[in-house]
Structure formats: C-alpha cells, structure tokens
Write an enzyme that holds these catalytic residues in place. Structure first.
Site, PDB file in Angstrom:
ATOM      1  N   ASP A  15       0.924  -1.089   0.056  1.00 57.52           N
ATOM      2  CA  ASP A  15      -0.070   0.109   0.065  1.00 57.52           C
ATOM      3  C   ASP A  15       0.989   1.283   0.058  1.00 57.52           C
ATOM      4  O   ASP A  15       1.952   1.361   0.612  1.00 57.52           O
ATOM      5  CB  ASP A  15      -1.015   0.060   1.098  1.00 57.52           C
ATOM      6  CG  ASP A  15      -2.230   0.987   1.189  1.00 57.52           C
ATOM      7  OD1 ASP A  15      -3.060   0.613   0.933  1.00 57.52           O
ATOM      8  OD2 ASP A  15      -1.891   2.288   1.223  1.00 57.52           O
ATOM      9  N   ILE A  16       0.619   2.260  -0.794  1.00 53.91           N
ATOM     10  CA  ILE A  16       1.411   3.546  -0.999  1.00 53.91           C
ATOM     11  C   ILE A  16       1.175   4.191   0.212  1.00 53.91           C
ATOM     12  O   ILE A  16       2.184   5.163   0.476  1.00 53.91           O
ATOM     13  CB  ILE A  16       1.128   4.152  -2.105  1.00 53.91           C
ATOM     14  CG1 ILE A  16       1.898   5.292  -2.615  1.00 53.91           C
ATOM     15  CG2 ILE A  16      -0.308   5.060  -1.982  1.00 53.91           C
ATOM     16  CD1 ILE A  16       1.734   5.577  -4.099  1.00 53.91           C
ATOM     17  N   GLN A  48     -14.709   2.198   0.915  1.00 52.79           N
ATOM     18  CA  GLN A  48     -14.007   1.712  -0.513  1.00 52.79           C
ATOM     19  C   GLN A  48     -13.749   2.986  -1.160  1.00 52.79           C
ATOM     20  O   GLN A  48     -14.550   3.423  -1.771  1.00 52.79           O
ATOM     21  CB  GLN A  48     -14.804   0.650  -1.252  1.00 52.79           C
ATOM     22  CG  GLN A  48     -14.080   0.108  -2.339  1.00 52.79           C
ATOM     23  CD  GLN A  48     -14.888  -0.888  -3.394  1.00 52.79           C
ATOM     24  OE1 GLN A  48     -15.944  -1.036  -3.186  1.00 52.79           O
ATOM     25  NE2 GLN A  48     -14.235  -1.421  -4.157  1.00 52.79           N
ATOM     26  N   ASN A  79     -13.235  -3.767   1.910  1.00 49.32           N
ATOM     27  CA  ASN A  79     -14.236  -2.615   1.784  1.00 49.32           C
ATOM     28  C   ASN A  79     -15.013  -2.961   0.408  1.00 49.32           C
ATOM     29  O   ASN A  79     -14.356  -2.788  -0.568  1.00 49.32           O
ATOM     30  CB  ASN A  79     -13.437  -1.274   2.096  1.00 49.32           C
ATOM     31  CG  ASN A  79     -12.795  -1.250   3.406  1.00 49.32           C
ATOM     32  OD1 ASN A  79     -13.213  -1.913   4.146  1.00 49.32           O
ATOM     33  ND2 ASN A  79     -11.567  -0.584   3.395  1.00 49.32           N
ATOM     34  N   HIS A 123      -9.922  -5.437  -3.363  1.00 45.08           N
ATOM     35  CA  HIS A 123      -8.813  -5.350  -2.764  1.00 45.08           C
ATOM     36  C   HIS A 123      -8.617  -5.629  -1.400  1.00 45.08           C
ATOM     37  O   HIS A 123      -9.669  -5.299  -0.700  1.00 45.08           O
ATOM     38  CB  HIS A 123      -8.000  -3.931  -3.039  1.00 45.08           C
ATOM     39  CG  HIS A 123      -8.548  -3.053  -2.644  1.00 45.08           C
ATOM     40  ND1 HIS A 123      -9.482  -2.474  -3.251  1.00 45.08           N
ATOM     41  CD2 HIS A 123      -8.430  -2.117  -1.498  1.00 45.08           C
ATOM     42  CE1 HIS A 123     -10.067  -1.257  -2.696  1.00 45.08           C
ATOM     43  NE2 HIS A 123      -9.410  -1.081  -1.423  1.00 45.08           N
ATOM     44  N   PHE A 124      -7.938  -6.486  -1.116  1.00 47.91           N
ATOM     45  CA  PHE A 124      -7.850  -6.932   0.403  1.00 47.91           C
ATOM     46  C   PHE A 124      -6.643  -6.521   0.910  1.00 47.91           C
ATOM     47  O   PHE A 124      -5.577  -6.535   0.360  1.00 47.91           O
ATOM     48  CB  PHE A 124      -7.552  -8.499   0.433  1.00 47.91           C
ATOM     49  CG  PHE A 124      -8.765  -9.356   0.284  1.00 47.91           C
ATOM     50  CD1 PHE A 124      -9.190  -9.530  -1.323  1.00 47.91           C
ATOM     51  CD2 PHE A 124      -9.697  -9.908   1.062  1.00 47.91           C
ATOM     52  CE1 PHE A 124     -10.291 -10.418  -1.577  1.00 47.91           C
ATOM     53  CE2 PHE A 124     -10.799 -10.611   0.637  1.00 47.91           C
ATOM     54  CZ  PHE A 124     -11.075 -10.953  -0.472  1.00 47.91           C
ATOM     55  N   HIS A 125      -6.985  -5.955   2.237  1.00 48.19           N
ATOM     56  CA  HIS A 125      -5.701  -5.017   2.975  1.00 48.19           C
ATOM     57  C   HIS A 125      -5.419  -6.349   4.016  1.00 48.19           C
ATOM     58  O   HIS A 125      -6.031  -7.067   4.485  1.00 48.19           O
ATOM     59  CB  HIS A 125      -6.218  -4.200   3.695  1.00 48.19           C
ATOM     60  CG  HIS A 125      -6.722  -3.048   2.999  1.00 48.19           C
ATOM     61  ND1 HIS A 125      -6.076  -1.728   2.761  1.00 48.19           N
ATOM     62  CD2 HIS A 125      -8.103  -2.730   2.545  1.00 48.19           C
ATOM     63  CE1 HIS A 125      -6.725  -0.790   2.263  1.00 48.19           C
ATOM     64  NE2 HIS A 125      -8.150  -1.596   1.928  1.00 48.19           N
TER      65      HIS A 125
HETATM   66  P1  5GP Z   1      -9.900   1.290   0.368  1.00 50.71           P
HETATM   67  O1  5GP Z   1     -10.170   2.415   1.269  1.00 50.71           O
HETATM   68  O2  5GP Z   1     -10.565   1.666  -1.202  1.00 50.71           O
HETATM   69  O3  5GP Z   1     -10.300  -0.051   0.906  1.00 50.71           O
HETATM   70  O4  5GP Z   1      -8.297   1.267   0.351  1.00 50.71           O
HETATM   71  C1  5GP Z   1      -7.677   2.002  -0.776  1.00 50.71           C
HETATM   72  C2  5GP Z   1      -5.964   1.643  -0.381  1.00 50.71           C
HETATM   73  O5  5GP Z   1      -5.379   1.817  -1.689  1.00 50.71           O
HETATM   74  C3  5GP Z   1      -5.390   2.781   0.488  1.00 50.71           C
HETATM   75  O6  5GP Z   1      -4.986   2.161   1.364  1.00 50.71           O
HETATM   76  C4  5GP Z   1      -4.586   3.754  -0.016  1.00 50.71           C
HETATM   77  O7  5GP Z   1      -3.490   3.901   0.473  1.00 50.71           O
HETATM   78  C5  5GP Z   1      -4.019   2.717  -1.463  1.00 50.71           C
HETATM   79  N1  5GP Z   1      -3.746   3.115  -2.636  1.00 50.71           N
HETATM   80  C6  5GP Z   1      -4.529   4.136  -3.258  1.00 50.71           C
HETATM   81  N2  5GP Z   1      -3.962   4.479  -4.633  1.00 50.71           N
HETATM   82  C7  5GP Z   1      -2.747   3.718  -4.632  1.00 50.71           C
HETATM   83  C8  5GP Z   1      -1.437   3.391  -5.560  1.00 50.71           C
HETATM   84  O8  5GP Z   1      -1.821   4.189  -6.431  1.00 50.71           O
HETATM   85  N3  5GP Z   1      -0.794   2.574  -5.247  1.00 50.71           N
HETATM   86  C9  5GP Z   1      -0.736   1.940  -4.110  1.00 50.71           C
HETATM   87  N4  5GP Z   1       0.298   1.036  -3.899  1.00 50.71           N
HETATM   88  N5  5GP Z   1      -1.901   1.993  -3.249  1.00 50.71           N
HETATM   89  C10 5GP Z   1      -2.692   2.733  -3.500  1.00 50.71           C
END
Ligand code: 5GP
Length: 139
Positions: free
Chosen positions: A32-33, A95, A88, A101-103
């Site tokens: 995650d970035i 989300q 999410n 995507h799974f964290h």
């Molecule tokens: P969500 O809230 O949709 O479950 O999580 C999205 C996740 O994606 C966040 O933790 C965010 O930091 C990560 N993320 C968003 N854009 C990028 C990207 O361009 N590259 C990477 N590696 N992670 C990203």
C-alpha cells in the site's frame, strides 16, 4: 470501446508501477502506498471487478489461495504478532478504489490502530428470522 480501467486495474495490467510482493496469472499483491503499518499489503484480482460479490467463483478461489501465501510472507518478513485482513465494498464501507482489494495489515502491541466495533444487544427471535431470510436468499 473497452471501459477505462481504475488505478488498480492499471497496476494489475502493469501500466502503473507498484512495489509487488507476489504475482501469478490472476492475482497481484503489492505494498500500500500509504501504509497503516509496515508491510501493509494489497491483494487484487488482475481483472477489473469492483466489489467482492461480483467475483467469479474461480477468481475468488485464486484470491483466497494468494491471500494465504501473501499473509505468510508478510508475517515472516515483518515479524508482526498478528494481522487484520480487511476488504471494503462500497463508499459507505470506506471503499475508495473501485476494484476489489484485500488489505493485509500487520499488527503489533500498542500500534494505536484500534478498530471501532460496537456490538448491539439482539433479540434471539429477530436473529432466527433474519438467519432464515438470508438462508433462503439466492447467493
Ligand atoms: P480502500 O479504502 O479502497 O479499501 O483502500 C484503498 C487503499 O489503496 C488505501 O489504503 C490507499 O493507500 C491505497 N492506494 C491508493 N492508491 C494507490 C496507488 O496508486 N498505489 C498503491 N500502492 N496503493 C494505493
């Protein structure tokens, strides 16, 4: 004309770089970035699918298999005591990226991450009726 891919669709297709930690024909895992913890990893299907319930059965199996492998790898490298797997669906559920995507979030004692979890009292009869409705619903 093909629909425009979201950011994770483009990462999965190799159009945008990422810090990859695992990859096969169907699945990609990358850091995650903006990590919540060291080793915070995202596991995605390469195909563009917005929500979990839209996954094809074989795709869900591939993701589950990859999650086990990646969780082991992340635990080994970070030495974390435990981890959360979080997924999410929908903006109401936080989300942000419209691609499944799974964290995998490594956890340590006193990491301050917490989790807001507010259990409610429930009427057993209401639970019984609800369970029956969900049982009967098409999956
Ligand atoms: P969500 O809230 O949709 O479950 O999580 C999205 C996740 O994606 C966040 O933790 C965010 O930091 C990560 N993320 C968003 N854009 C990028 C990207 O361009 N590259 C990477 N590696 N992670 C990203």
């Amino acid at each position: 004309m093909a629909a425009e891919r979201c950011i994770f669709g483009r990462i999965g297709a190799g159009e945008i770089p990422c810090q990859r930690v695992f990859e096969n024909e169907h699945v990609l895992a990358f850091l995650d970035i903006n990590p919540l913890a060291e080793g915070h990893t995202l596991v995605i299907p390469k195909r563009c699918v917005e929500r979990f319930e839209d996954l094809a059965p074989a795709e869900a199996v591939e993701l589950a298999l990859a999650l086990v492998i990646v969780a082991r790898k992340v635990l080994k490298v970070t030495g974390a005591a435990g981890y959360n797997i979080l997924q999410n669906n929908g903006r109401i559920a936080s989300q942000e990226v419209p691609h499944v995507h799974f964290h995998i979030i490594p956890r340590r004692a006193d990491d301050g991450l917490g989790y807001r979890w507010k259990p409610q009292e429930s009427d057993p009869a209401v639970l019984t009726a609800l369970a029956q409705r969900i049982w009967d619903a098409a999956g």
